[in-house]
Design an enzyme around this catalytic site. Structure first.
Site: not given
Length: 355
Positions: A46, A69, A164, A178, A190, A294
């Site tokens: 603003e 703000c 892939w 990302r 991984t 998980t």
């Protein structure tokens, strides 16, 4: 307001830990100035729009996706600039959830006899700043679980081959994610199997996120690609049993080693999220693998799930699925998503929803 949201969204991935904000000044049914909040510490949306408009701002209506703000932070209070510019009306999409602001900005403007309207396109505004809202209200990062799976739910063959599963378009979207988050996180398995870089490559790079590897027993080889900190920072989350000589070797490579409490032999994810939140990490993208997915779901740290489903059948009782563990004993006890969205990405299907 749609234009204000568009302006705000141009800075996705740039403003953290601040929210994305766009502002549009309208006078006599014409847009006279626009602004958006850029990188952290830059002028607010603003204020920038008002500076562009100059004296023309007097009597104008300000459309903005977040409450102005009313406190000193990286910038002076925007309410003072609005009052000084003699703007007559504010149309805001939503109240700022930041306790330092929440409702106080509107109250100050109303006291100055400026008309305030709140709620226009509020759902869109909340979704736009979901990272900021989660972090500012809870102190924790917004967590996205992203998986790529075959039609039968596999994330690799029984021999461990996973490249892939998804198509190039889906992988490009992962790199876009990302670009937008503060951190990307994977488990040590991984790293050991795929040796990923976890940086932004397939799309125009805005930034490289902090790379977090969950490695309770500090098994990571010192030649792992993710330990190359020349292009992106790396944080290795280990437990307090990590040998000091391994910590020193990692730190010599510029890697930050964080000792985190353990839970059942794994990194305590809730404890880790608390630490990351205190460091103003507002968003985390979990990219693998099955054990981390998980654990994250069982620990209930996940806010949003994104699963790219490829039209492939892998089969094999020994092939990993992306969500395992003990599992639900009944359909009633299954994990359910809400606000689910389906998008076709080439031949893949992206299923996206909230917990």
């Amino acid at each position: 307001m749609q234009r204000a949201l568009e302006l705000a969204a141009t800075q996705r991935g740039i403003t953290s830990p601040d929210p994305m904000v766009g502002a549009v000044l309208v006078k006599n049914d014409k847009v006279i100035a626009e602004g958006y909040h850029g990188p952290f510490t830059t002028p607010h949306a603003e204020t920038w729009a008002i500076e562009k408009a100059g004296q023309r701002a007097a009597g104008a209506t300000l459309y903005i996706n977040l409450e102005p703000c009313n406190h000193f932070g990286n910038n002076p209070p925007c309410t003072e600039n609005i009052i000084r510019a003699k703007i007559k009306k504010i149309v805001a999409a939503m109240q700022d959830p930041n306790p330092l602001v929440s409702g106080k900005g509107f109250a100050t403007l109303k006291k100055a006899k400026i008309k305030v309207v709140v709620g226009l396109l509020a759902p869109d505004a909340k979704k736009l700043n979901e990272f900021f809202i989660k972090h500012i209200t809870t102190g924790l990062p917004f967590v996205i679980l992203k998986a790529a799976a075959s039609l039968d739910g596999k994330i690799a063959t029984h021999a461990g081959d996973s490249r892939w599963i998804s198509n190039l378009e889906s992988r490009k979207l992962t790199h876009t994610l990302r670009n937008q988050v503060d951190a990307v996180m994977v488990g040590i398995n991984t790293v050991l199997k795929d040796d990923p870089q976890l940086n932004v490559r397939l799309v125009k790079q805005i930034k490289n996120p902090l790379r977090i590897v969950l490695d309770a027993n500090c098994k990571i080889p010192l030649n792992a690609k993710v330990l190359d900190t020349r292009t992106a920072p790396t944080l290795l989350a280990c437990t307090r049993t990590t040998p000091k000589d391994k910590i020193l070797a990692l730190e010599k490579r510029g890697v930050e080693v964080m000792l985190v409490k353990a839970k059942s032999g794994k990194i305590n994810l809730k404890a880790l999220m608390t630490i990351l939140g205190k460091r103003k990490i507002t968003s985390v993208l979990i990219e693998g693998g099955s054990e981390v997915f998980t654990n994250a779901l069982e620990e209930k740290i996940v806010d949003k799930i994104m699963v790219f489903i490829a039209p492939k059948l892998i089969g094999g009782a020994g092939a990993k699925t992306w969500f395992e563990g003990k599992g639900a004993s009944s359909m009633i006890a299954s994990v359910k998503l809400k606000a689910v969205d389906y998008r076709q990405i080439g031949e893949d299907m992206l299923v996206e929803g909230y917990l």
